[in-house]
Design an enzyme around this catalytic site. Structure first.
Site, mmCIF file in Angstrom:
data_model
loop_
_atom_site.group_PDB
_atom_site.id
_atom_site.type_symbol
_atom_site.label_atom_id
_atom_site.label_comp_id
_atom_site.label_asym_id
_atom_site.label_seq_id
_atom_site.Cartn_x
_atom_site.Cartn_y
_atom_site.Cartn_z
ATOM 1 N N HIS A 246 9.566 -24.950 7.971
ATOM 2 C CA HIS A 246 8.545 -25.721 8.702
ATOM 3 C C HIS A 246 7.131 -25.509 8.157
ATOM 4 O O HIS A 246 6.304 -26.412 8.254
ATOM 5 C CB HIS A 246 8.559 -25.333 10.188
ATOM 6 C CG HIS A 246 9.777 -25.828 10.918
ATOM 7 N ND1 HIS A 246 9.890 -25.807 12.285
ATOM 8 C CD2 HIS A 246 10.943 -26.362 10.460
ATOM 9 C CE1 HIS A 246 11.072 -26.301 12.648
ATOM 10 N NE2 HIS A 246 11.731 -26.635 11.556
ATOM 11 N N CYS B 11 2.901 -3.535 4.044
ATOM 12 C CA CYS B 11 2.064 -2.376 4.382
ATOM 13 C C CYS B 11 2.727 -1.690 5.579
ATOM 14 O O CYS B 11 3.907 -1.943 5.852
ATOM 15 C CB CYS B 11 0.602 -2.765 4.628
ATOM 16 S SG CYS B 11 0.290 -3.808 6.067
ATOM 17 N N GLY B 12 2.009 -0.845 6.285
ATOM 18 C CA GLY B 12 2.646 -0.101 7.378
ATOM 19 C C GLY B 12 3.211 -1.031 8.438
ATOM 20 O O GLY B 12 4.371 -0.926 8.838
ATOM 21 N N THR B 13 2.361 -1.947 8.906
ATOM 22 C CA THR B 13 2.792 -2.917 9.916
ATOM 23 C C THR B 13 3.036 -4.304 9.340
ATOM 24 O O THR B 13 3.647 -5.140 10.010
ATOM 25 C CB THR B 13 1.695 -3.082 10.983
ATOM 26 O OG1 THR B 13 0.497 -3.520 10.312
ATOM 27 C CG2 THR B 13 1.434 -1.778 11.723
ATOM 28 N N HIS C 258 6.565 -31.881 8.963
ATOM 29 C CA HIS C 258 6.015 -30.559 8.650
ATOM 30 C C HIS C 258 4.993 -30.648 7.519
ATOM 31 O O HIS C 258 4.033 -29.879 7.488
ATOM 32 C CB HIS C 258 7.146 -29.593 8.302
ATOM 33 C CG HIS C 258 8.166 -29.472 9.379
ATOM 34 N ND1 HIS C 258 7.848 -29.008 10.639
ATOM 35 C CD2 HIS C 258 9.482 -29.781 9.417
ATOM 36 C CE1 HIS C 258 8.935 -29.026 11.405
ATOM 37 N NE2 HIS C 258 9.940 -29.500 10.687
ATOM 38 N N ASP D 74 0.857 -1.189 0.000
ATOM 39 C CA ASP D 74 0.000 0.000 0.000
ATOM 40 C C ASP D 74 0.893 1.240 0.000
ATOM 41 O O ASP D 74 2.117 1.153 -0.139
ATOM 42 C CB ASP D 74 -0.996 -0.042 1.180
ATOM 43 C CG ASP D 74 -0.334 0.146 2.537
ATOM 44 O OD1 ASP D 74 0.908 0.270 2.603
ATOM 45 O OD2 ASP D 74 -1.068 0.182 3.552
HETATM 46 C C1 RB5 Z 1 -2.134 2.458 6.576
HETATM 47 O O1 RB5 Z 1 -2.187 3.624 7.319
HETATM 48 C C2 RB5 Z 1 -1.957 1.261 7.498
HETATM 49 O O2 RB5 Z 1 -3.113 1.041 8.244
HETATM 50 C C3 RB5 Z 1 -1.572 0.029 6.733
HETATM 51 O O3 RB5 Z 1 -0.427 0.290 6.005
HETATM 52 C C4 RB5 Z 1 -1.268 -1.207 7.532
HETATM 53 O O4 RB5 Z 1 -0.367 -0.937 8.565
HETATM 54 C C5 RB5 Z 1 -2.424 -1.987 7.976
HETATM 55 O O5 RB5 Z 1 -2.293 -3.079 8.552
#
Ligand code: RB5
Length: 155
Positions: free
Chosen positions: A98, A65-67, A133, A8
């Site tokens: 695994h 993505c961000g996280t 596994h 994203d």
């Molecule tokens: C975007 O702001 C953020 O929510 C997205 O990149 C992600 O971290 C979602 O899990």
């Protein structure tokens, strides 16, 4: 190796770094977007990359993505996907050895550029060990086929 990559907006810059790193390492990379830093919804790219993997168009998918949480959750909704969210190489390697992970997710707000490239490299280099596994992967696959029968399958 043929690899699909997607992200994203929050991870656009890191995706570009990882994409270029993979190409420089000799991989054949399909970039499924996003292609600009404008706001973009991570499920769109998680789904695109996951479907390229299950269709056999690529061997592995890398999503950011961000996280890494949202895009990995999305990818794991696609039947046949085993997407690991990793912030260090150990989990990435063991997920191949695994869990026969076929997608790697990372968080651009969690890992730096150097670490992200190291995680990807080690994920791609690791091999599934099979054996016991493989039996567990078969149990996961049964959930794909009959998601409402989880008690029966795992008992
Ligand atoms: C975007 O702001 C953020 O929510 C997205 O990149 C992600 O971290 C979602 O899990």
């Amino acid at each position: 190796m043929k690899i699909a990559i997607g992200s994203d907006h929050a991870a656009f810059a890191l995706k570009e770094v990882v994409r270029k790193h993979l190409i420089e390492s000799g991989h054949d990379v399909i970039d499924m977007g996003t292609y600009t830093p404008e706001r973009a919804d991570y499920p769109v790219y998680g789904e695109k990359v996951a479907k390229a993997v299950v269709r056999g168009e690529v061997k592995y998918g890398v999503v950011i993505c961000g996280t890494g949480a949202g895009i990995s959750i999305t990818a794991n909704k696609v039947r046949g996907i085993r997407c690991v969210l990793a912030s260090e190489p150990y989990t990435a390697v063991l997920s191949r050895q695994h869990n026969d992970a076929n997608m790697l997710a990372m968080g651009a707000r969690v890992v730096g550029e150097g670490l992200a490239c190291m995680i990807v490299d080690q994920f791609l280099a690791a091999e599934f060990e099979g054996g016991r596994h493989a039996d567990r992967i078969a149990l996961i696959a049964k959930l794909d086929q009959a998601p409402d029968s989880v008690d029966t399958i795992l008992s």
